[in-house]
Design a protein around this motif. Structure first.
Motif, short mmCIF file in Angstrom:
data_model
loop_
_atom_site.label_atom_id
_atom_site.label_comp_id
_atom_site.label_asym_id
_atom_site.label_seq_id
_atom_site.Cartn_x
_atom_site.Cartn_y
_atom_site.Cartn_z
N GLU A 1 0.85 -1.28 0.11
CA GLU A 1 0.13 0.08 -0.09
C GLU A 1 0.73 1.15 0.01
O GLU A 1 0.66 2.22 -0.70
CB GLU A 1 -1.07 0.01 1.31
N ALA B 1 1.87 6.05 -7.49
CA ALA B 1 0.69 5.44 -7.97
C ALA B 1 0.67 5.77 -9.57
O ALA B 1 0.07 5.06 -10.12
CB ALA B 1 -0.27 6.74 -7.46
N ASP B 2 1.25 6.74 -10.03
CA ASP B 2 1.10 7.14 -11.41
C ASP B 2 2.27 6.59 -12.56
O ASP B 2 2.43 6.48 -13.57
CB ASP B 2 1.20 8.61 -12.00
N GLU C 1 -3.31 -1.06 -7.43
CA GLU C 1 -3.96 -1.31 -6.18
C GLU C 1 -5.60 -1.35 -6.27
O GLU C 1 -6.02 -2.06 -5.60
CB GLU C 1 -3.63 0.07 -5.59
N CYS D 1 1.94 1.67 -3.81
CA CYS D 1 1.10 2.24 -4.54
C CYS D 1 0.64 3.70 -4.34
O CYS D 1 0.40 4.27 -5.27
CB CYS D 1 -0.21 1.21 -4.45
N ALA D 2 0.97 4.03 -3.19
CA ALA D 2 0.66 5.46 -2.89
C ALA D 2 1.93 6.40 -3.23
O ALA D 2 1.65 7.24 -3.98
CB ALA D 2 0.43 5.76 -1.14
N TYR E 1 0.56 1.47 -10.90
CA TYR E 1 0.48 1.24 -9.50
C TYR E 1 -0.84 1.47 -9.08
O TYR E 1 -1.46 0.82 -8.04
CB TYR E 1 1.69 1.87 -8.63
N ARG E 2 -1.36 2.49 -9.61
CA ARG E 2 -2.57 3.02 -9.09
C ARG E 2 -3.67 1.89 -9.51
O ARG E 2 -4.70 1.59 -8.92
CB ARG E 2 -3.11 4.32 -9.36
#
Length: 553
Positions: free
Chosen positions: A30, A37-38, A55, A33-34, A51-52
């Motif tokens: 998590e 994210a992109d 997730e 992924c934060a 990654y977004r």
């Protein structure tokens, strides 16, 4: 054993790691992924997943599992090659608190039935190509929920249709199957989004994987790997190679199957930690296809086994690739041969770093320093928070540089074997050291050298002959592409050395190879028998199966 290896550590590598702030693989996932994210997480057959997106898709899989009543601690089997569906299902399973049971897609019905029954798995995600295998055994297992996914299901509508048409009708790799109640992966994710998922609290002691091992030597048994084991190992690996890996900027190529523990940690989890792009290779045995995919991207990192590196080097288009972006190559799973490592460094321009581990150690235990200038034959130094001990048959530690069984202790060492307390007791010493079954020694600088598997030692007139040494000598002949050495019965010496050779030069003869070995090996180590083959039997990750050769395969 005194930790003499610490004096040989690369700058910046700590003697100990601390994982107190990372309670589970889910927390690691998590956070990554934060943070990234992109960034692109995975690429498969041209389709990119950020990654977004990863997730969100894994969260939907959580919802599907929970909508079916699957509870924390239950086992979920995954049976697929390197497809986008794998990381989605993997992290979804972990996020719901379930235990991942990785299954080799090439299992025969008997092997799959054993693993599903032994693990007690209640759900499975399986690629369509192998659903017919599951259909033959599912009635004898505890499986209640089945997801069957076509190869191209997550590639987008048009490309997915095309890929699935080729798989089903052109290559005919998806035999007919019947599994009443099975759903597609897309249907499962859609249902999961509607249902929603609930977070599950996890800690270091919670099981993350039942990783099966020992299938080639006896009854396959599940190594219990906890969240703490895997968090520790990926943290150890990162501490070791962070000097050459740049967060958010690496491009990893993943040819070894992610269901195997080597790629699971070295590629899936380490890539996650640093926000790398990960190019998934569905079939690493298709070397021309592999080289073609590589040519499209600025690859910076590769992990593999000796046979993979050797196959790449022997493909005529491999040397034409642009290696200017390469930062690191990691070899494990089997002994890296000196001639292969030397040639790799000449062609690619980076050293082939040999590492060592077992399924039972999550897997990394020793790795060579990333600043190593050339191949040294060692399997590396014990990584942070890891101890090694070399012991004799009575369990007593032998002096430095003497040969004995390699034993390992550290936070990455498994909890034990699933439902096999006797097997667990047999593999651990009372002081917590794991018996690896491998023979080796530690030199004065703390480097660990592996001599061979204990069970593969050839006894010639009372002298130990280690197959790895023979194979390395034979591999130095320019006309040899691949080689394996085993023991065969011999009336005079008890056992003799036999080699199986795949020729690069079809004119190479048995006489020439034996003469070559005479210049490199002591008399009793020289092969007495030579058999030429077009190929050698291998495991799913390319390791040569000496046992199969002994059995006449």
């Amino acid at each position: 054993m005194e930790k003499i290896w610490l004096k040989s550590y690369p700058p910046g590598v700590p003697a100990e790691i601390n994982i107190d702030d990372v309670p589970s693989l889910v927390a690691l996932f998590e956070e990554a992924c934060a943070t990234y994210a992109d960034h692109v997480a995975y690429i498969s057959m041209g389709r990119e997943m950020t990654y977004r997106e990863l997730e969100a898709a894994s969260r939907a899989f959580v919802g599907w599992l929970q909508s079916r009543g699957v509870q924390k601690g239950e086992r979920v089997a995954l049976m697929m090659p390197n497809l986008l569906q794998y990381p989605v299902a993997l992290f979804g399973t972990l996020r719901v608190g379930c235990v991942v049971v990785n299954c080799n897609p090439l299992y025969k019905p008997r092997e799959l039935e054993h693993q599903l029954k032994d693990s007690g798995a209640v759900a499975i995600v399986i690629v369509e190509n192998f659903a017919h295998t599951l259909a033959q055994v599912i009635a004898h297992t505890a499986i209640r929920h089945v997801v069957v996914t076509p190869v191209g299901e997550l590639l987008g509508a048009l490309k997915g249709l095309l890929v699935n048409f080729v798989v089903r009708h052109v290559k005919k790799r998806a035999p007919a199957w019947q599994l009443p109640g099975a759903v597609s992966f897309k249907a499962a994710l859609a249902a999961g989004r509607r249902h929603g998922g609930q977070a599950v609290a996890l800690a270091h002691d919670d099981l993350a994987f039942l990783q099966y091992t020992g299938g080639t030597t006896g009854v396959s048994k599940g190594a219990m790997l906890t969240h703490g084991n895997l968090v520790a190992n990926v943290t150890q690996a990162h501490a070791w190679v962070k000097s050459v890996l740049r967060p958010g900027r690496e491009f990893v190529i993943t040819a070894l199957p992610l269901y195997h523990v080597f790629a699971l940690t070295a590629n899936c989890l380490l890539s996650l930690m640093i926000g790398a792009r990960n190019l998934l290779i569905v079939d690493p045995r298709d070397i021309p296809g592999f080289v073609k995919e590589w040519s499209k991207y600025p690859v910076t990192a590769l992990s593999g086994v000796n046979t993979l590196f050797n196959a790449l080097l022997n493909h005529p288009d491999f040397a034409k690739l642009d290696f200017s972006t390469m930062n690191i190559t990691l070899g494990g799973g089997m002994a890296v041969q000196g001639p292969v490592a030397d040639r790799w460094q000449r062609v690619v321009g980076v050293p082939l770093l040999q590492a060592y581990g077992l399924t039972e150690t999550s897997p990394a235990a020793t790795i060579n320093p990333p600043d190593m200038k050339e191949f040294n034959g060692a399997i590396g130094l014990p990584i942070s928070s890891t101890e090694v001990s070399i012991r004799d048959d009575d369990g007593k530690e032998v002096p430095l540089t003497q040969v004995g069984e390699l034993c390992i202790r550290g936070p990455q060492v498994m909890k034990g074997y699933w439902q096999r307390p006797d097997e667990t007791e047999n593999v651990f010493y009372p002081d917590g050291f794991l018996r690896t079954g491998d023979i080796g020694y530690v030199d004065a600088q703390g480097f660990v050298f592996l001599v061979d598997r204990k069970k593969d030692v050839i006894l010639v007139s009372g002298f130990n002959v280690y197959p790895n040494e023979v194979e390395e000598a034979v591999a130095m002949h320019p006309g040899v592409r691949d080689v394996a050495a085993i023991s065969v019965p011999d009336e005079r010496s008890g056992e003799a050395v036999k080699i199986f050779v795949v020729r690069k030069d079809p004119t190479v003869t048995e006489k020439a190879l034996i003469a070559h070995c005479r210049g490199l090996l002591t008399g009793y180590k020289i092969p007495k028998h030579v058999e030429f083959r077009d190929d050698l039997p291998r495991t799913n990750v390319g390791k040569i199966l000496r046992r199969a050769l002994k059995d006449g395969a």
